[in-house]
Design a protein around this motif. Structure first.
Motif, mmCIF file in Angstrom:
data_model
loop_
_atom_site.group_PDB
_atom_site.id
_atom_site.type_symbol
_atom_site.label_atom_id
_atom_site.label_comp_id
_atom_site.label_asym_id
_atom_site.label_seq_id
_atom_site.Cartn_x
_atom_site.Cartn_y
_atom_site.Cartn_z
ATOM 1 N N LYS A 1 -3.442 -8.241 5.256
ATOM 2 C CA LYS A 1 -4.333 -7.289 4.576
ATOM 3 C C LYS A 1 -4.694 -6.177 5.550
ATOM 4 C CE LYS A 1 -6.373 -10.391 1.142
ATOM 5 N NZ LYS A 1 -5.815 -9.637 0.001
ATOM 6 N N LYS B 1 -5.837 -1.874 6.265
ATOM 7 C CA LYS B 1 -6.469 -0.644 5.775
ATOM 8 C C LYS B 1 -5.765 0.538 6.419
ATOM 9 C CE LYS B 1 -11.065 -2.567 4.878
ATOM 10 N NZ LYS B 1 -12.516 -2.474 5.192
ATOM 11 N N GLY C 1 -5.640 4.737 6.258
ATOM 12 C CA GLY C 1 -6.296 5.934 5.754
ATOM 13 C C GLY C 1 -5.310 7.017 5.368
ATOM 14 N N GLN D 1 2.079 2.256 -1.817
ATOM 15 C CA GLN D 1 1.179 1.262 -2.406
ATOM 16 C C GLN D 1 1.507 1.040 -3.894
ATOM 17 O OE1 GLN D 1 -1.534 0.890 -4.566
ATOM 18 N NE2 GLN D 1 -2.130 -1.095 -3.758
ATOM 19 N N ASP E 1 -4.542 -1.603 1.609
ATOM 20 C CA ASP E 1 -5.531 -0.783 0.921
ATOM 21 C C ASP E 1 -5.424 0.622 1.498
ATOM 22 O OD1 ASP E 1 -7.660 0.183 -0.501
ATOM 23 O OD2 ASP E 1 -9.200 -0.881 0.662
ATOM 24 N N ILE F 1 -6.781 4.165 1.816
ATOM 25 C CA ILE F 1 -8.156 4.645 1.659
ATOM 26 C C ILE F 1 -8.204 6.166 1.756
ATOM 27 C CG2 ILE F 1 -10.503 4.494 2.544
ATOM 28 C CD1 ILE F 1 -9.667 1.797 3.809
ATOM 29 N N LYS G 1 -12.327 7.053 12.357
ATOM 30 C CA LYS G 1 -12.189 5.718 11.762
ATOM 31 C C LYS G 1 -11.026 4.957 12.395
ATOM 32 C CE LYS G 1 -14.415 6.441 7.272
ATOM 33 N NZ LYS G 1 -15.326 5.290 7.299
ATOM 34 N N GLU H 1 -11.794 0.960 12.151
ATOM 35 C CA GLU H 1 -11.973 0.776 10.709
ATOM 36 C C GLU H 1 -10.636 0.840 9.973
ATOM 37 O OE1 GLU H 1 -15.307 2.741 8.697
ATOM 38 O OE2 GLU H 1 -15.978 3.376 10.696
ATOM 39 N N TYR H 2 -9.717 1.635 10.485
ATOM 40 C CA TYR H 2 -8.369 1.706 9.920
ATOM 41 C C TYR H 2 -7.400 1.015 10.872
ATOM 42 C CZ TYR H 2 -10.022 5.460 6.771
ATOM 43 O OH TYR H 2 -10.688 6.194 5.827
ATOM 44 N N ASP H 3 -6.475 0.246 10.308
ATOM 45 C CA ASP H 3 -5.421 -0.349 11.129
ATOM 46 C C ASP H 3 -4.408 0.708 11.538
ATOM 47 O OD1 ASP H 3 -6.039 -3.318 10.996
ATOM 48 O OD2 ASP H 3 -6.026 -2.798 8.863
ATOM 49 N N SER I 1 -3.099 5.066 10.178
ATOM 50 C CA SER I 1 -3.549 6.196 9.366
ATOM 51 C C SER I 1 -2.491 7.277 9.254
ATOM 52 C CB SER I 1 -4.821 6.804 9.972
ATOM 53 O OG SER I 1 -5.344 7.827 9.134
#
Length: 442
Positions: free
Chosen positions: A88, A90, A92, A106, A119, A121, A132, A137-139, A141
């Motif tokens: 899972k 994230k 951006g 996605q 996800d 974002i 981020k 916060e983001y894996d 981007s």
């Protein structure tokens, strides 16, 4: 004219959807089956879909199983990739067409194909995407190609080693002017103008500076350049807070659609094939989660090549136009992705298939050019080891390996010279290149 451009397109493809699986193993099983089927049809997706519709998925799976040891093939693939440290993620993105592969991966199942639940974002702008990413916060981007270089050097932020495994798009930008300036097509007439760019460490900023300086306009003295988040570009143009901007699409085409601006020129006419956006992550993420990084890397490269095919652009436009992604009229996105568009000047539909294109290979010479412009305009200073930085951040050899593993052919080299507005950039002489410009800060 927008309706005319829309009518001239082919009928829309069915809406794409992402299959749901019980586990990452199920995802990998179907990815192997999909890869075999795609190989059988030479990656001709229209023929493949038509055949499956004709015979049914179950019949095709049974036929495959009768001629191939599918279970052994699946097991070998899983062993070669290794278990994913994290599924899972994230990622951006800023809502622009340059992010097409990252976004469409996605809803169109490219992340799922490699066992990932991503996800994506929506992010307001590049400063937010950078911050981020830096705070974890983001894996990974969507970034601008200069950003991983700047972040690794500590230019504009704290220094942290970043990697850029893939360029997302080449070309795909434009200079837009307010409709009141239709009589001012010569940049020498732009003194006093206020321009917007999406971020300081962006190709938009460096291409705008390059373009006006080649026309004798000092970008720091003769005009104002302001950072404006892409989604706010059109509103600022309408309010006449800006005279123009060099922005990502779809906000160039949206200005035409809203009848507030016109396309002065496409940036591909400044530098054909220039890079713009990229997929990037911290070196820490790539090192600590190598299998997850490899799966994410493959999904992005695969999605980027899919996006590069003209026959897929209508389908992609439908997938990425909705509110949770670009939140734009589909006709606007289609005009950008297909290159069949109106410019707000001429009453005709232009046909420029490579108005935006997608090529994941991160040329080291592109990084060197970006570094020369960062130094030219005072964003970095001192002695710069151009090749070392380029090769540490733009991981071209890894990209080439991934491309080959997916059946694509990478370039045989990582450096090349460029012709930009009639001036040759020699990647072996970066300091001489900077010194050759009459207008510069350094």
């Amino acid at each position: 004219m927008e309706k005319q451009a829309e009518a001239m397109e082919t009928s829309p493809a069915p809406a794409a959807s992402q299959s749901q699986f019980d586990s990452a193993e199920d995802v990998m099983d179907r990815a192997v089956e999909s890869a075999i089927v795609r190989g059988m049809f030479g990656h001709n997706d229209a023929s493949r879909r038509q055949f499956i519709k004709l015979v049914g998925g179950g019949t095709l799976a049974a036929a495959l199983g009768s001629i191939l040891p599918l279970e052994k093939v699946k097991a070998a693939v899983k062993d070669s990739i290794g278990p994913l440290e994290k599924t899972k993620l994230k990622v951006g993105f800023v809502p622009i067409t340059c992010a097409t592969p990252i976004i469409m991966a996605q809803p169109m199942g490219f992340y799922a194909k490699y066992g990932l639940d991503v996800d994506v974002i929506k992010t307001a702008g590049w400063a937010v995407a950078r911050d981020k990413s830096l705070n974890g916060e983001y894996d990974a981007s969507h970034m601008l190609t200069p950003m991983p270089l700047a972040m690794s050097l500590g230019a504009g932020s704290t220094a942290e080693p970043y990697l850029m495994p893939a360029v997302e798009n080449i070309n795909g930008q434009a200079i837009v002017l307010h409709n009141k300036h239709k009589d001012k097509r010569d940049p020498k007439q732009w003194k006093g103008f206020k321009f917007g760019v999406p971020f300081e460490y962006s190709m938009h900023n460096f291409l705008l500076r390059y373009y006006v300086a080649e026309h004798g306009i000092d970008p720091d003295k003769d005009i104002q350049i302001r950072v404006v988040p892409p989604p706010e570009m059109v509103a600022n143009l309408r309010a006449e807070n800006l005279d123009g901007y060099l922005s990502p699409d779809p906000f160039n085409q949206r200005a035409v659609y809203e009848k507030v601006g016109f396309l002065h020129m496409l940036t591909k006419d400044i530098w054909e094939g220039h890079p713009c956006c990229a997929f990037a992550c911290s070196k820490k993420f790539a090192t600590e989660m190598p299998n997850t990084y490899a799966a994410l890397f493959k999904s992005i490269v695969d999605a980027t090549h899919y996006s590069a095919k003209a026959e897929n652009r209508d389908e992609i436009a439908k997938a990425i136009s909705p509110k949770n992604y670009l939140n734009q009229p589909e006709v606007v996105v289609k005009q950008v992705l297909t290159g069949r568009y109106v410019d707000g000047l001429e009453r005709k539909v232009h046909n420029v298939p490579d108005r935006i294109d997608f090529d994941p290979f991160p040329w080291h010479s592109m990084a060197v050019w970006i570094l020369t412009q960062m130094k030219r305009w005072g964003y970095i200073s001192g002695d710069i080891d151009y090749n070392k930085i380029a090769e540490e951040v733009y991981v071209a050899s890894e990209t080439a390996d991934v491309m080959r593993s997916l059946g694509y052919t990478p370039p045989s080299k990582t450096y090349e010279n460029y012709n930009i507005m009639g001036k040759t950039f020699d990647y072996t002489q970066p300091e001489a290149y900077i010194n050759s410009f009459a207008i510069k800060r350094s």
